[in-house]
Design an enzyme around this catalytic site. Structure first.
Site, short mmCIF file in Angstrom:
data_model
loop_
_atom_site.label_atom_id
_atom_site.label_comp_id
_atom_site.label_asym_id
_atom_site.label_seq_id
_atom_site.Cartn_x
_atom_site.Cartn_y
_atom_site.Cartn_z
N PHE A 139 37.14 86.11 64.20
CA PHE A 139 37.86 85.94 62.93
C PHE A 139 36.87 86.16 61.80
CE2 PHE A 139 39.55 83.86 59.23
CZ PHE A 139 40.87 84.30 59.23
N ASP A 224 28.12 86.51 61.08
CA ASP A 224 29.08 85.91 60.15
C ASP A 224 28.93 84.39 60.25
OD1 ASP A 224 31.28 84.76 58.91
OD2 ASP A 224 32.69 86.26 59.62
N LYS A 253 32.27 80.12 51.89
CA LYS A 253 32.83 78.77 51.98
C LYS A 253 31.95 77.69 51.34
CE LYS A 253 36.01 79.67 55.80
NZ LYS A 253 37.20 79.79 54.94
#
Length: 397
Positions: A139, A224, A253
């Site tokens: 993801f 990531d 984030k």
């Protein structure tokens, strides 16, 4: 009067139906605690998918936001501002790289990395049709390019045609990855722990093996760490567990301190040098408001030793969960305060258990049908984890 029921009805009326949130409407937050419209109090055990590592409304981060908002907020990259340079210098210091390219969202940072490695392959290796290897159950966002290498059918259904140039290797299987490498392969992209897939931790040594594989074949390793970075897994970055420094690090984030969207692609001169003015950009990337918030978030990470707290409290929390010896639970896995509790299929999916935990004052979320994800703010206290365990015991035992 505004009520939970009325607000949910309004959202269902005016919003696209692209999320399935728990039936709670939050209006206040501080630290690890949030309140709904009726004043009910909940412990946030999701942290906005790791965006709130510092907790809700951390005083230093909110002060930085307010102070900067009183000076200048947005300038765009048409001009320099007095916040971006010192912020990126700090980000490079924390991550161990020489340059960073600021963006806003995680998906933008991933797209930036993909563009960087493709141009690098054009210029440094003369490969004009380069291929990038990703991993199954990944993801990395929801843009067209990113879903082009997703293995989740729903993420792709109805959104084609897709961006070419990607292959999928089985996550955690270094031999499967090596089989896919050809003369056209320019990079691999992966998560050190797969969050959306259900907090999937690869076999020990896997990241280091990927690093060696990339070195062997002269290809770029992209990691990531949008969800795993900034202390979430018990290290500043998860790759540090295996000394598997990537060539490109993607972050987001928690970099925005739970107050503002801030992301970045981080690398060294050899890759960053492929960008020239006009090649890539973002109106809001590196703006002074985001930079000031990002700087405060990085300082809090160090000052409050959030990575160390995450490691110690994560081990404690994981052991306490295992001690429950729940007959409903198939597996408990994770690192730091990023923990997945997988429910046995014979006991149904994870969603009903998340709803029951909500009723008891704990907010968490299911992922990939069977897994409850627990990822509280890293500022959480041991006694608050004990309270959470008592509530979890009432639902899972």
């Amino acid at each position: 009067m505004r009520t939970t029921e009325n607000e949910i009805k309004l959202v269902n009326k005016v919003s696209a139906n692209n999320y399935k949130p728990l039936p709670v409407v939050l209006c206040e937050g501080e630290g690890i605690w949030v309140k709904d419209l009726e004043g009910r109090k909940y412990m946030d055990m999701l942290s906005a998918y790791s965006s709130l590592n510092h907790g809700h409304r951390h005083p230093k981060i909110i002060k930085a936001l307010k102070d900067q908002a009183d000076k200048i907020t947005i300038t765009s990259r048409a001009f320099h501002n007095d916040q971006m340079g010192i912020f990126l210098e700090k980000l490079c210091q924390v991550s161990g790289f020489s340059k960073a390219l600021p963006m806003n969202t995680g998906a933008e940072a991933v797209e930036t990395a993909l563009k960087a490695v493709r141009k690098w392959a054009y210029e440094k290796k003369g490969i004009e049709d380069g291929e990038i290897i990703a991993c199954t159950d990944n993801f990395h966002g929801r843009t067209i390019s990113v879903i082009s290498f997703s293995s989740e059918p729903q993420y792709k259904e109805g959104f084609g045609p897709f961006t070419p140039g990607f292959k999928l290797a089985k996550y955690g299987d270094i031999n499967d990855m090596e089989k896919l490498i050809t003369k056209k392969t320019i990079a691999v992209i992966l998560e050190p722990i797969q969050g959306e897939a259900g907090v999937i931790v690869p076999p020990a040594g896997y990241l280091k093996a990927v690093r060696k594989l990339c070195d062997k074949h002269g290809i770029i390793m992209i990691l990531d760490e949008i969800q795993t970075g900034f202390g979430r897994t018990g290290k500043p970055f998860a790759f540090m567990y295996e000394d598997a420094r990537p060539d490109v690090l993607v972050v987001g984030k928690a970099l925005g301190g739970g107050a503002y969207p801030v992301s970045a692609m981080i690398s060294d001169d050899g890759i960053m040098s492929v960008f020239r003015p006009g090649d890539h950009g973002s109106t809001f990337g590196g703006n002074p408001l985001g930079a000031a918030v990002g700087m405060a978030a990085l300082e809090v990470l160090e000052e409050e030793k959030l990575a160390q707290r995450s490691f110690e409290l994560g081990e404690y929390f994981k052991n306490k969960l295992k001690e429950l010896n729940s007959p409903i639970v198939k597996e408990i896995r994770g690192k730091g305060l990023m923990i997945g509790v997988e429910i046995k299929t014979e006991f149904g999916t994870a969603r009903p258990y998340c709803e029951k935990l909500m009723e008891k004052g704990l907010l968490c979320k299911e992922t990939h049908q069977q897994t409850i994800r627990f990822a509280p703010p890293l500022i959480i206290k041991k006694e608050e984890l004990d309270l959470a365990i008592s509530k979890i015991k009432e639902v899972l035992v």
